[in-house]
Design a protein around this motif. Structure first.
Motif, mmCIF file in Angstrom:
data_model
loop_
_atom_site.group_PDB
_atom_site.id
_atom_site.type_symbol
_atom_site.label_atom_id
_atom_site.label_comp_id
_atom_site.label_asym_id
_atom_site.label_seq_id
_atom_site.Cartn_x
_atom_site.Cartn_y
_atom_site.Cartn_z
ATOM 1 N N THR A 1 24.013 -29.383 13.652
ATOM 2 C CA THR A 1 23.024 -30.353 13.797
ATOM 3 C C THR A 1 22.096 -30.455 12.636
ATOM 4 O OG1 THR A 1 23.573 -29.815 16.200
ATOM 5 C CG2 THR A 1 21.170 -30.617 15.797
ATOM 6 N N ALA A 2 21.883 -31.698 12.138
ATOM 7 C CA ALA A 2 21.091 -31.992 11.249
ATOM 8 C C ALA A 2 21.070 -33.254 10.901
ATOM 9 C CB ALA A 2 21.437 -31.206 9.929
ATOM 10 N N MET A 3 20.319 -33.657 9.803
ATOM 11 C CA MET A 3 20.323 -35.212 9.286
ATOM 12 C C MET A 3 21.248 -34.813 8.036
ATOM 13 S SD MET A 3 19.345 -38.246 9.438
ATOM 14 C CE MET A 3 17.628 -38.720 9.919
ATOM 15 N N TYR A 4 22.138 -35.681 7.917
ATOM 16 C CA TYR A 4 22.812 -35.791 6.689
ATOM 17 C C TYR A 4 22.828 -36.908 5.896
ATOM 18 C CZ TYR A 4 25.657 -31.789 8.761
ATOM 19 O OH TYR A 4 25.709 -30.534 9.376
ATOM 20 N N GLY B 1 20.992 -42.196 0.758
ATOM 21 C CA GLY B 1 21.103 -43.061 1.714
ATOM 22 C C GLY B 1 20.081 -42.827 2.881
ATOM 23 N N ARG B 2 20.252 -43.682 4.008
ATOM 24 C CA ARG B 2 19.033 -43.264 4.829
ATOM 25 C C ARG B 2 19.512 -42.313 5.747
ATOM 26 N NH1 ARG B 2 14.606 -46.407 5.033
ATOM 27 N NH2 ARG B 2 14.601 -48.088 3.703
ATOM 28 N N GLY B 3 20.564 -41.744 5.731
ATOM 29 C CA GLY B 3 20.641 -40.441 6.524
ATOM 30 C C GLY B 3 21.412 -40.643 8.080
ATOM 31 N N LYS C 1 12.601 -40.679 7.355
ATOM 32 C CA LYS C 1 13.291 -39.803 6.734
ATOM 33 C C LYS C 1 13.851 -40.186 5.342
ATOM 34 C CE LYS C 1 13.372 -36.240 9.590
ATOM 35 N NZ LYS C 1 14.150 -35.628 10.307
ATOM 36 N N PHE C 2 13.397 -41.314 5.084
ATOM 37 C CA PHE C 2 13.950 -42.012 3.642
ATOM 38 C C PHE C 2 13.250 -41.082 2.359
ATOM 39 C CE2 PHE C 2 16.187 -44.626 0.979
ATOM 40 C CZ PHE C 2 15.468 -45.276 0.002
#
Lengths: 117, 113
Positions: A87-90, A108-110, B41-42
């Motif tokens: 679980t995370a932002m990629y 990228g914006r994730g 988060k950018f």
């Protein structure tokens, strides 16, 4: 200029299942690197996997693998046997090889991935 | 431990103040960076230094000034802080010619009140 697009702002998957995160990029360069970074709630940026554009073979790191399609400018990340700790932002990222902007990463914006028990 | 160390991890300050964030790497890398991560988060590059020389200077306000006393250190000084400066700031390092990507610091969450 280089751009990186992640079209899935959020995804979820059940533990032990497989999930694929999408990434496309736009560049006129022929020599470059691609990366996937993970940012868990701890905020730390962690390198997951990298791909060199001149290598046709897709990179793999344990449960993580990529599908690199250079002509289509696509670089997706597959996570097998998903775990709660995934679980995370990629973030997908692009780096041109050489030149005046040496080492600059374009992100990228994730995609926020949530793994459910 | 080999790493990129950033201090402080959290910084809360009032508008108009001047503050600094310090970054040190002991990996022997020759290039260091500052990135800003906004509320969505950018991640966007601000500066990069290669062997103490400024290589990349993105369009950031003049209130932001990086300083690299040697290739192991890259500090970020911010004058006259504004509410919009609130963000997470990441320091990172890499080695020219090696496609290993960056090693990131743990980030500094700056909150301007």
């Amino acid at each position: 200029a280089q751009t990186v697009t992640q079209s899935q702002p959020e995804m979820s998957v059940q533990e032990a299942e497989t999930v694929t995160l999408s990434c496309t990029y736009d560049t006129s360069e022929s020599n470059y690197y691609l990366f996937w970074y993970k940012q868990p709630p701890s905020r730390q940026m962690i390198l997951v996997i990298r791909q060199e554009a001149y290598k046709q073979q897709n990179a793999t790191e344990n449960r993580f693998s990529v599908n690199f399609q250079k002509a289509a400018k696509s670089f997706s990340l597959k996570i097998s046997d998903s775990q709660l700790g995934d679980t995370a932002m990629y973030f997908c990222a692009f780096m041109k090889r050489g030149g005046s902007t040496l080492g600059r990463l374009y992100f990228g914006r994730g995609t926020q991935l949530t793994v459910w028990p | 431990d080999t790493a990129v160390s950033q201090t402080p991890k959290y910084l809360v300050t009032q508008m108009g103040n001047d503050k600094s964030i310090k970054c040190e790497q002991n990996l022997g890398h020759d290039t260091m960076y500052w990135y800003k991560q906004d509320s969505k988060k950018f991640l966007k590059i601000m500066f990069s230094y290669n062997n103490k020389e400024l290589i990349i200077n993105e369009t950031v306000p003049n209130r932001f000034s990086p300083k690299s006393p040697d290739k192991a250190h890259l500090n970020l000084h911010i004058n006259s802080l504004e509410l919009g400066d609130s963000a997470v700031y990441f320091c990172a390092s890499s080695q020219e010619g090696r496609a290993h990507g960056y090693t990131f610091g743990s980030g500094t969450r700056l909150t301007v009140v």
